[in-house]
Design an enzyme around this catalytic site. Structure first.
Site, short mmCIF file in Angstrom:
data_model
loop_
_atom_site.label_atom_id
_atom_site.label_comp_id
_atom_site.label_asym_id
_atom_site.label_seq_id
_atom_site.Cartn_x
_atom_site.Cartn_y
_atom_site.Cartn_z
N GLY A 1 9.79 23.58 27.29
CA GLY A 1 9.85 24.95 26.80
C GLY A 1 9.60 25.91 27.92
O GLY A 1 9.32 25.54 29.05
N PHE B 1 4.43 32.33 31.06
CA PHE B 1 3.94 32.11 32.41
C PHE B 1 4.81 31.19 33.24
O PHE B 1 4.60 31.05 34.43
CB PHE B 1 2.53 31.54 32.35
CG PHE B 1 1.59 32.46 31.65
CD1 PHE B 1 1.21 33.65 32.24
CD2 PHE B 1 1.11 32.15 30.41
CE1 PHE B 1 0.35 34.51 31.59
CE2 PHE B 1 0.25 33.00 29.75
CZ PHE B 1 -0.13 34.19 30.35
N GLY B 2 5.71 30.49 32.63
CA GLY B 2 6.53 29.61 33.42
C GLY B 2 7.15 28.52 32.57
O GLY B 2 6.96 28.47 31.36
N LYS C 1 3.35 22.48 34.15
CA LYS C 1 3.73 23.89 34.02
C LYS C 1 3.95 24.45 35.42
O LYS C 1 3.07 24.40 36.27
CB LYS C 1 2.62 24.65 33.30
CG LYS C 1 3.03 26.05 32.91
CD LYS C 1 1.94 26.72 32.10
CE LYS C 1 1.85 26.22 30.70
NZ LYS C 1 2.41 27.14 29.71
N ASP D 1 -3.50 35.42 24.56
CA ASP D 1 -2.15 35.26 24.03
C ASP D 1 -2.14 34.21 22.92
O ASP D 1 -1.40 33.25 22.98
CB ASP D 1 -1.19 34.87 25.17
CG ASP D 1 0.27 35.00 24.76
OD1 ASP D 1 0.54 35.67 23.73
OD2 ASP D 1 1.14 34.43 25.44
#
Ligand SMILES: *[C@@H]1O[C@H](CO)[C@@H](O)[C@H](O)[C@H]1NC(C)=O
Ligand SMILES: *[C@@H]1O[C@H](CO)[C@@H](O)[C@H](O)[C@H]1NC(C)=O
Ligand SMILES: *[C@@H]1O[C@H](CO)[C@@H](O)[C@H](O)[C@H]1NC(C)=O
Ligand SMILES: *[C@@H]1O[C@H](CO)[C@@H](O)[C@H](O)[C@H]1NC(C)=O
Ligand SMILES: *[C@@H]1O[C@H](CO)[C@@H](O)[C@H](O)[C@H]1NC(C)=O
Ligand SMILES: *[C@@H]1O[C@H](CO)[C@@H](O)[C@H](O)[C@H]1NC(C)=O
Ligand SMILES: *[C@@H]1O[C@H](CO)[C@@H](O)[C@H](O)[C@H]1NC(C)=O
Ligand SMILES: *[C@@H]1O[C@H](CO)[C@@H](O)[C@H](O)[C@H]1NC(C)=O
Ligand SMILES: *[C@@H]1O[C@H](CO)[C@@H](O)[C@H](O)[C@H]1NC(C)=O
Length: 660
Positions: free
Chosen positions: A355, A359-360, A377, A490
Site C-alpha cells: 500500500g 509517508f511512503g 516502509k 493520524d
C-alpha cells in the site's frame, strides 16, 4: 605525513591482531553478546514480543500495566549451532553464561509470572502458537506432555507454580525435556527470582550431565547483599541424537499470562567444543583462512600495493570513525542491510507493494537473514539524519501488543558498514538519503477494508469491540506510559492493521516527525475522506497537535466501528434528543445475534465524548480505557450545557462545516 605514519603502524599492528584473531576463530564454536554495547543484529532472531530495548533485550512486553498480559517471545542465535557431528559421532560439550533480570511489579507482587528459559531446539527456533503463560514460549499447550516429539531441551527459571510444578513455593528452576513438566526441579524460596541474576548452563559430552547453576542476590534486612547459588542437573538420555538434530538453535524464551513481570537479557556468551562440520556453507575452512593470510602477506611486500595500502589506511581511519559515530547513534536499533531489503522485496517491485500511505510506500517481503516476514516502509526523509535516529529510537523503544512492532531501520548512506564498501565510497558520489523502516508483517489487511470493502463477511460485534479495546490500549500506552509521550497524529481505520486473530495493531505512529509527508497529503487524506482530524487543528492550522487531538480521531474511529457510514452529527442528533443511540449502529450488525446493546451504546457514547468539539470536554485516554472497561457512562448533554453557550452552538455547527 605524521598521521600517515601513525596510520601505517596502526595498520601493521591491526594486521597482527587480525591474524591472531584468525587463529582464535579456528578454535571451536564461540559467540558472545553484551547488549550494553553494539552487536550485529543479523546474529539474532527475535520472535513475537522479544526485541532489543536500549541496553538490553526484552523477551516479553516491557511496561507494567494490564497490557503486558499474555505476551510471549524468544531471542535466539541466528546461526545453527553444532550439537553433534553426524559423521564422526562426536558430541559437543558446551557452556553458556548469561546475565538476566526478572522484574516484578511491587503493586501486584503476588500476581507474578510466568518465567523464562534458556533453550536448545531445532534450527531455526519457532515459537509455538499456543505456548503462552506457564508454557514459557517453549511448548504448545496442546502437546504437553510431549516426550520425544517437541525437540526441545530447556532450563527454566519459573516464577509461578502451575498445577504441574512443585507447590511448596512460587519460584523454582528446572530442566525441561520436550515438556514444561521438568525432569528435575530445585525449589527456591518465593521471590528469589527477582532482580538481576547470572546463570550458567554446562553440558559435558562424556557424562552427558546437563548442569544449570544460578546466582541470585539476597538483600538482607540490614541492607547487606549476599549471593546465593542454586543448582539443578540431569543426565540427558543416550544417545543425545534422540533428542535433537546435529545442528540446533539456542536462545531464550519467556511468557506472561494473566500474571506479569519483565524478562530481560543483558549479556550472553556461549562456548562449544565442537566446531562446524567443515563442509558447511557460509563458514570459511581454516585452510582457506591461512591461504588468505599468506596472500595478504605477499601483497604487503609488493611495492605496487603501497598505493592501495595508503588508500586502505585512509579508509580504515574513516571507517573506524564512522563506525564509532554510527554505533553511538544506533544503540539498541537494529540496522538492516539495504541489499537484504532489496532482495526480500524483489527489488521493491510492484507485486510486493502492500500500500501507499501518507509517508511512503510499503512493501512486504521475506527477510532470509532473520527468517521472517517483514513489511518495509520506504520513506523520503526530511533530511537531518540525527533527528531520524532520535525518532526511530523513540519508536523502537515502544513495545505493546497493539502496536505494530518496529524491527529496525536502514538508510542507504549508513548501511555501508564494511571496509570494502568504505574503500569504494571514496570514488562514489554521495547518495541520496532514502530511509527504510522495517516492521513485523501484519497479515489480515486493515480495519478500513474490513468495515467498508469486505463484501462476503460482516465484521462481527465481538471482533469490533476487541479492536476498539486494542486501539484504546495502544493509545493509552503511547499517551500515558511512554516518557516522553508519543502522539500518533493520524489515527484512522486505514492505519489500524489486523492480524489473523483480529487483534488490532496500530501503525504509522511517531512518523510525522521523521517523514516529510507531502504536507497537503496528510491534511487532505485526513479531512477530505473521513474527517478524522481534530477540527480545532484544522481551524487554527498552527495550533500544536496534542493528546486531545489523538483522542478526537480515536472518537471518530469508535463511531465508525459501531455505526459504519453514519456521520457524527446524525448520531449526536439521536443522543441530544435522548433517543436510543444504538439505532444508529451499523445495520449489518443489528440483524446479527451477537448484537450487544450495552456494549454498542458504550462505544457510541465514548466515541461522541472523545470527539467533542470543545477540547476541554474530551476525556483522556486513561479515562476512555476505564469507560471501555465498564465504568459508568457520563451524560454528555450535561457536559455540553455546562460549557459556555457559544461553544455549545459550535458543537452543532462545526461538524457540518467540517464536511465541506
Ligand atoms: C558488558 O559491558 C559493560 C560495559 O562495558 C560492562 O560493564 C559489563 O561488565 C559487561 N558485561 C559482561 C557480562 O561482560
Ligand atoms: C544423520 O545421519 C543419519 C544416518 O547416517 C541420517 O539418516 C540423517 O538424515 C542424518 N541427519 C542429518 C540432519 O544429516
Ligand atoms: C567430547 O569432546 C571432546 C572435545 O572437548 C572430544 O575430544 C571427544 O571426542 C568428545 N566425546 C564424545 C563422546 O563425543
Ligand atoms: C491452548 O491455548 C488455546 C489458546 O489460548 C486455548 O484455546 C486452548 O484451550 C488451550 N488448550 C489447553 C489444553 O490448555
Ligand atoms: C504456589 O505456591 C504458593 C506459595 O508457596 C502457595 O500458597 C500455593 O498454594 C501454591 N500453589 C498454587 C497453585 O498457587
Ligand atoms: C525485588 O527486588 C527489588 C529490588 O532489588 C526489591 O526492592 C524488592 O523488595 C524485591 N521484592 C521481593 C518481593 O523480594
Ligand atoms: C552485614 O554486614 C556486617 C558488617 O559489614 C557483618 O558484620 C554482618 O555479618 C553482615 N550480615 C550478613 C547477614 O551478612
Ligand atoms: C536434581 O538436581 C540436583 C542438583 O543438581 C542433583 O543433586 C540431583 O541429583 C538431581 N536429581 C536428579 C534425579 O537428577
Ligand atoms: C562462563 O563463566 C565461567 C566462570 O566464570 C568461565 O570459566 C567460562 O569460560 C564462561 N563461559 C563463557 C561461554 O563465557
Amino acid at each position: 605525513m605524521g598521521v600517515n605514519f601513525i596510520l601505517f603502524t596502526y595498520f601493521i599492528l591491526s594486521l597482527y591482531v587480525g591474524s591472531y584473531a584468525t587463529v582464535a576463530e579456528d578454535l571451536p564454536f564461540h559467540f558472545s553478546f553484551n547488549f550494553t554495547k553494539t552487536y550485529r543484529s543479523e546474529d539474532l532472531i527475535f520472535e513475537e514480543t522479544a526485541g532489543p530495548h536500549g541496553k538490553l533485550v526484552d523477551l516479553t512486553c516491557n511496561s507494567f500495566s494490564q497490557e503486558i498480559q499474555g505476551c510471549k517471545g524468544r531471542m535466539s542465535y541466528a546461526h545453527p549451532v553444532p550439537f553433534y557431528d553426524n559423521k564422526t559421532g562426536q558430541v559437543a560439550s558446551f557452556n553458556t553464561n548469561f546475565t538476566f533480570a526478572i522484574l516484578i511489579d511491587e503493586n501486584t507482587m503476588n500476581n507474578k509470572g510466568d518465567g523464562m528459559a534458556f533453550f536448545i531446539s531445532r534450527f531455526p527456533s519457532t515459537i509455538p502458537t499456543n505456548s503462552g503463560g506457564g508454557n514459557l514460549g517453549l511448548v504448545d499447550n496442546q502437546t504437553r506432555p510431549a516426550y520425544g516429539h517437541g525437540g526441545i531441551v530447556a532450563v527454566e527459571f519459573d516464577t509461578y507454580n502451575n498445577s504441574w510444578d512443585p507447590q511448596e513455593s512460587f519460584d523454582h528452576i528446572g530442566i525441561d525435556i520436550n515438556s514444561v513438566e521438568s525432569v528435575n526441579t530445585t525449589i527456591l524460596p518465593s521471590f528469589s527470582l527477582n532482580g538481576t541474576m547470572t546463570a550458567s548452563v554446562t553440558f559435558d559430552n562424556t557424562t552427558r550431565m546437563l548442569v544449570a547453576s544460578l546466582v541470585t542476590q539476597l538483600i538482607h534486612l540490614d541492607g547487606n547483599i549476599s549471593l546465593k547459588q542454586y543448582e539443578v542437573s540431569t543426565q540427558l538420555p543416550d544417545p543425545v541424537s534422540s533428542l535433537l538434530p546435529p545442528e540446533v538453535a539456542v536462545g531464550f524464551s519467556a511468557a506472561t499470562g494473566s500474571s506479569t513481570e519483565l524478562h530481560q537479557i543483558m549479556s550472553w556468551s556461549f562456548d562449544s567444543s565442537l566446531a562446524h562440520q567443515s563442509n558447511d556453507k557460509g563458514y570459511i575452512k581454516s585452510a582457506d583462512r591461512h591461504k588468505k593470510a599468506v596472500v595478504t602477506g605477499g601483497l604487503i611486500g609488493g611495492t605496487l600495493v603501497l598505493v592501495l595500502l595508503v588508500w586502505f589506511m585512509l579508509s580504515c581511519w574513516k571507517w573506524t570513525r564512522m563506525r564509532k559515530e554510527l554505533d553511538k547513534k544506533l544503540s539498541g536499533i537494529e540496522l538492516f542491510q539495504y541489499r537484504d531489503l532489496a532482495a526480500a522485496t524483489n527489488q521493491f517491485s510492484d507485486t510486493q507493494k502492500l500500500g501507499e500511505g501518507a509517508f511512503g510506500v510499503v512493501y512486504k517481503g521475506f527477510h532470509k537473514e532473520s527468517n521472517r516476514d517483514i513489511a518495509v516502509k520506504k520513506i523520503k526523509s526530511s533530511g537531518k539524519m540525527k533527528d531520524f535516529f532520535n525518532e526511530v529510537r523513540v519508536i523502537n523503544d515502544t513495545r505493546h501488543k497493539n502496536l505494530v512492532k518496529l524491527l529496525g531501520c536502514c538508510c542507504n548512506a549508513y548501511s555501508r558498514r564494511n571496509i570494502v564498501d568504505m574503500m569504494c565510497s571514496f570514488c562514489r558520489r554521495k547518495q541520496q538519503d532514502e530511509v527504510f523502516l522495517v516492521y513485523e508483517l501484519v497479515n489480515n489487511r486493515n480495519l478500513d477494508y474490513h468495515l467498508h470493502h469486505k463484501q462476503d463477511k460482516v465484521l462481527s460485534w465481538p471482533k469490533r469491540y476487541k479492536i476498539a479495546k486494542g486501539i484504546a490500549s495502544a493509545l493509552h500506552y503511547l499517551h500515558h506510559e511512554c516518557d516522553p509521550y508519543i502522539l500518533h497524529r493520524d489515527i484512522k481505520p486505514g492505519n489500524i492493521l489486523l492480524d489473523d486473530n483480529f487483534n488490532a495493531k496500530l501503525c504509522d505512529f511517531g512518523l510525522s516527525r521523521i517523514a516529510k509527508p507531502g504536507n497537503a497529503t496528510l491534511m487532505t487524506t485526513a479531512i477530505g475522506t473521513h474527517g478524522y482530524l481534530d477540527p480545532q487543528y484544522i481551524r487554527y492550522g498552527s495550533v500544536r497537535f496534542n493528546r486531545s487531538s489523538d483522542v478526537y480521531s480515536f472518537g471518530i474511529v469508535l463511531l465508525e466501528i459501531a455505526c459504519t457510514g453514519k456521520s457524527r452529527d446524525e448520531i449526536w442528533g439521536l443522543y441530544r434528543e435522548r433517543r436510543d443511540v444504538t439505532k444508529a449502529a451499523d445495520k449489518r450488525l443489528q440483524s446479527g445475534d451477537d448484537f450487544d446493546r450495552s456494549e454498542i451504546e458504550r462505544v457510541i457514547v465514548l466515541g461522541l465524548w472523545c470527539s467533542m468539539i470543545n477540547v476541554n470536554n474530551r476525556p483522556s485516554m486513561r479515562k476512555a480505557m476505564d469507560v471501555l472497561e465498564g465504568e459508568e457512562l457520563p451524560d454528555l448533554n450535561i457536559i455540553v450545557q455546562s460549557t459556555s453557550a457559544s461553544t455549545d452552538q459550535y458543537e452543532f455547527c462545526a461538524s457540518a462545516a467540517k464536511k465541506v
